[in-house]
Scaffold this active site. Structure first.
Site, PDB file in Angstrom:
ATOM      1  CG  HIS A 164      37.496  38.986  43.817  1.00 10.79           C
ATOM      2  ND1 HIS A 164      35.857  39.006  43.730  1.00 10.79           N
ATOM      3  CD2 HIS A 164      37.084  39.429  44.526  1.00 10.79           C
ATOM      4  CE1 HIS A 164      34.936  39.790  44.750  1.00 10.79           C
ATOM      5  NE2 HIS A 164      35.927  40.471  45.115  1.00 10.79           N
ATOM      6  CG  ASP A 213      31.393  38.841  43.726  1.00 14.42           C
ATOM      7  OD1 ASP A 213      30.933  37.883  44.395  1.00 14.42           O
ATOM      8  OD2 ASP A 213      31.820  40.222  44.620  1.00 14.42           O
ATOM      9  CE  LYS A 214      34.478  41.819  37.869  1.00 12.92           C
ATOM     10  NZ  LYS A 214      33.711  42.003  36.655  1.00 12.92           N
ATOM     11  CD  GLU A 242      21.867  36.722  36.592  1.00 13.22           C
ATOM     12  OE1 GLU A 242      23.581  37.043  37.370  1.00 13.22           O
ATOM     13  OE2 GLU A 242      21.229  37.299  36.023  1.00 13.22           O
ATOM     14  CD  GLU A 257      15.243  34.074  34.210  1.00 18.01           C
ATOM     15  OE1 GLU A 257      15.997  33.107  34.870  1.00 18.01           O
ATOM     16  OE2 GLU A 257      16.351  35.038  33.321  1.00 18.01           O
ATOM     17  CE  LYS A 281      38.042  42.468  47.637  1.00 11.68           C
ATOM     18  NZ  LYS A 281      36.951  43.232  48.420  1.00 11.68           N
ATOM     19  CG  PHE A 324      45.147  37.642  50.543  1.00  8.16           C
ATOM     20  CD1 PHE A 324      43.750  36.468  50.200  1.00  8.16           C
ATOM     21  CD2 PHE A 324      44.612  38.512  49.809  1.00  8.16           C
ATOM     22  CE1 PHE A 324      42.831  36.487  49.761  1.00  8.16           C
ATOM     23  CE2 PHE A 324      43.437  38.768  48.213  1.00  8.16           C
ATOM     24  CZ  PHE A 324      42.830  37.590  48.476  1.00  8.16           C
ATOM     25  CG  ASP A 379      35.443  35.860  50.647  1.00  5.08           C
ATOM     26  OD1 ASP A 379      34.724  35.880  51.971  1.00  5.08           O
ATOM     27  OD2 ASP A 379      37.039  35.455  50.715  1.00  5.08           O
ATOM     28  CB  ALA A 380      29.953  32.877  48.289  1.00  2.00           C
ATOM     29  NE  ARG A 413      28.142  38.642  45.869  1.00  2.00           N
ATOM     30  CZ  ARG A 413      29.047  38.149  46.795  1.00  2.00           C
ATOM     31  NH1 ARG A 413      27.741  38.304  47.886  1.00  2.00           N
ATOM     32  NH2 ARG A 413      29.343  37.656  46.831  1.00  2.00           N
ATOM     33  CE  LYS A 414      34.087  43.251  44.348  1.00  7.12           C
ATOM     34  NZ  LYS A 414      32.546  42.169  45.074  1.00  7.12           N
ATOM     35  CE  LYS A 442      21.621  41.488  33.669  1.00  8.98           C
ATOM     36  NZ  LYS A 442      21.346  42.747  34.780  1.00  8.98           N
ATOM     37  CE  LYS A 499      18.190  39.207  28.811  1.00  5.36           C
ATOM     38  NZ  LYS A 499      17.647  38.211  27.729  1.00  5.36           N
ATOM     39  CG  ASP A 517      19.899  46.420  33.125  1.00  7.08           C
ATOM     40  OD1 ASP A 517      19.403  46.998  33.101  1.00  7.08           O
ATOM     41  OD2 ASP A 517      19.577  45.454  33.947  1.00  7.08           O
TER      42      ASP A 517
END
Length: 399
Positions: free
Chosen positions: A19, A21-22, A47, A60, A174, A238, A246-247, A252-253, A273, A277, A279
Site C-alpha cells: 500500500h 502509505d505503507k 518522512e 529532520e 487491503k 484491481f 495512488d500517492a 497516514r495509517k 521517529k 519522540k 508519540d
C-alpha cells in the site's frame, strides 16, 4: 467508568506492505534503523512521500555518520523487497525519481530531549501530547479481534504472494473484518473484505482462490458462520495499484498501526521517529502496561492514557480505564502505574527498559507492516511485569 457495549458489529481494516502509505512507513523506518545502527543517540524524524514516479524523503535528522547513509539506496531496496521489482508494475525499484530534503534537528527541540541541556536535568519528552495503549483478552495476542484478524489475513496473503503459491498477486492490498459482539464478546464474523492487486486474471479465479484463503485462515477461530459474507475485489478489478495509482505519505495509517479504531488514539504517527519522540515510545509503553494488566488477569480490557509536555520527563497524567472489567478499581491500578515501582513512564526510562535504541531480533522497519502491536518479537509485547502487577494488586486489595 466506561462500560462494554453489549450487542454490536465492529469493523477494522489492515493494509499490506505494498500500500502506498505503507511503502512510505517502511522507507522512513528503514532510514531510522540505518541511523540507529551507526548512532544510537541519533535524532530522527524522517518522512516519506511517494507518487506515480517519485519517492521523496524529508524531515529532520541529526546523526553521527550521516554522510555514510545512502537514503536513496535504502528507498530502492525497500521498494524492491516489498515486491515492486519489475516494470510490469509501472512503479518499481529502478523506475522512480528520488529526492531528499532532510536537514538537522532544531536545536530548540534538541535541548529539551537531551539530558542536561534544557530547563530540566532529565531527558524530557520530545513533544507534548497524549498517547494511548490498549489490550483485550479476546485474542491470544491480547488485541481486538477485528484488527487481529485483518492483520492475519494480509500476513497470509503476503506469504502466498512471495512464495508464489498464488502467482498472480501483486503487492498492494487491503483487508477488512467485521465482528459481531454479544455481551462484549466476539461471537461471529459478519463480513470479510479483501481488495488485492493482481495481474490480469479471470475474476472468478481470484474470488475463488482468495475466499478459500480467508476461510482456511479464519476457520480455526470458530467465528465463521454460514452467514459470513465475503467481498473479494468488490470493484471487479484491481490491477493498477501501489504508488503508481495512488500517492502515499508516512503516518497516514495510524488506526491500522494501533487497534483498528478500538479505544482512543492520541493522533501521533509512529514511523520514521526515533524513541525520544514520545508519540512512538510512550505509545509502545502504554501498550506494554495495558497488556501486562490484562495478562495478569487484573482486567479483561485495559486502556492507558499518558500525557506529556515537551522537555519535561515526568508525565503530566496517567489514566487507566478497564471498561468495568477490573478486578481492582481503575484508581488503584492508576496508583500502581504512577508509583514507578513496576513501570516508569519517563522517556529515558522507557527507552532503557524496552531497549529502543538498540533493537535486537527486531527492527523498526518490521513494525511498519501488520501493526505495531500484537507480535511477540517486539519488547513492548512481553508480559514479564504481569506477576509484579498481580502482587501489587493483591497488596492493594488486602489494604
Amino acid at each position: 467508568m466506561s462500560k462494554i457495549k453489549t450487542d454490536h458489529v465492529f469493523t477494522s481494516e489492515s493494509v499490506g506492505e505494498g500500500h502506498p502509505d505503507k511503502v512510505c512507513d517502511q522507507i522512513s523506518d528503514a532510514v531510522l534503523d540505518a541511523c540507529l545502527a551507526g548512532d544510537p543517540e541519533a535524532r530522527v524524524a524522517c518522512e516519506t512521500a511517494v507518487a506515480h514516479d517519485s519517492v521523496v524523503n524529508l524531515g529532520e535528522i541529526t546523526c553521527n555518520g550521516w554522510e555514510k547513509i545512502d537514503t536513496e539506496k535504502i528507498a530502492r531496496q525497500v521498494v524492491r523487497e516489498i515486491g515492486y521489482d519489475h516494470e510490469d508494475l509501472l512503479f518499481w525499484d529502478e523506475s522512480f525519481n528520488y529526492i531528499s530534503r532532510i536537514h538537522g534537528q532544531s536545536p530548540d527541540i534538541s535541548q529539551g530531549v537531551s539530558r542536561g541541556e534544557g530547563l530540566y536535568e532529565e531527558q524530557g519528552a520530545g513533544d507534548q501530547g497524549m498517547m494511548f495503549g490498549y489490550a483485550s483478552n479476546e485474542t491470544p495476542e491480547l488485541m481486538p479481534t477485528p484488527i487481529a484478524f485483518s492483520h492475519r489475513l494480509l500476513g497470509r496473503l503476503t506469504e502466498l504472494r512471495k512464495n508464489k503459491e498464488i502467482g498472480y498477486l501483486r503487492p498492494d492490498a487491503k483487508s477488512q473484518v467485521s465482528v459481531r459482539y454479544v455481551k462484549g464478546e466476539p461471537k461471529e464474523l459478519t463480513a470479510v473484505v479483501i481488495s488485492h492487486q493482481t495481474d490480469e486474471v479471470d475474476y472468478e479465479t481470484i474470488k475463488k482462490d482468495l475466499t478459500a484463503v480467508c476461510k482456511e485462515e479464519l476457520n480455526p477461530t470458530g467465528l465463521l458462520t454460514g452467514r459470513t459474507k465475503f467481498y473479494i475485489n468488490p470493484t471487479g478489478a484491481f490491477i493498477l495499484g501501489g504508488p503508481y495509482a495512488d500517492a502515499g505519505l508516512t503516518g497516514r495509517k495510524i488506526i491500522v498501526d494501533t487497534y483498528g479504531g478500538v479505544g482512543a488514539h492520541g493522533g501521533g504517527a509512529f514511523s520514521g521517529k526515533d524513541p525520544s519522540k514520545v508519540d512512538r515510545s510512550a505509545a509502545y509503553y502504554a501498550r506494554f502496561a495495558a497488556k501486562n494488566i490484562v495478562a495478569a488477569g487484573l482486567a479483561e480490557r485495559a486502556e492507558i492514557q499518558v500525557a506529556y509536555a515537551i522537555g519535561v520527563a515526568a508525565p503530566l497524567s496517567i489514566n487507566v480505564d478497564t471498561f468495568g472489567t477490573g478486578k481492582i478499581t481503575d484508581a488503584e491500578l492508576q496508583k500502581i502505574l504512577e508509583s514507578d515501582e513496576i513501570f516508569d513512564f519517563r522517556p529515558a526510562a522507557i527507552i532503557d527498559q524496552l531497549d529502543l535504541k538498540n533493537p535486537a531480533g527486531w527492527s523498526y522497519q518490521k513494525t511498519a507492516v501488520n501493526g505495531h502491536f500484537g507480535r511477540e518479537i517486539f519488547p513492548w509485547e512481553q508480559t514479564g511485569k504481569a506477576e509484579a502487577l498481580a502482587h501489587a494488586a493483591r497488596v492493594k486489595d488486602a489494604a
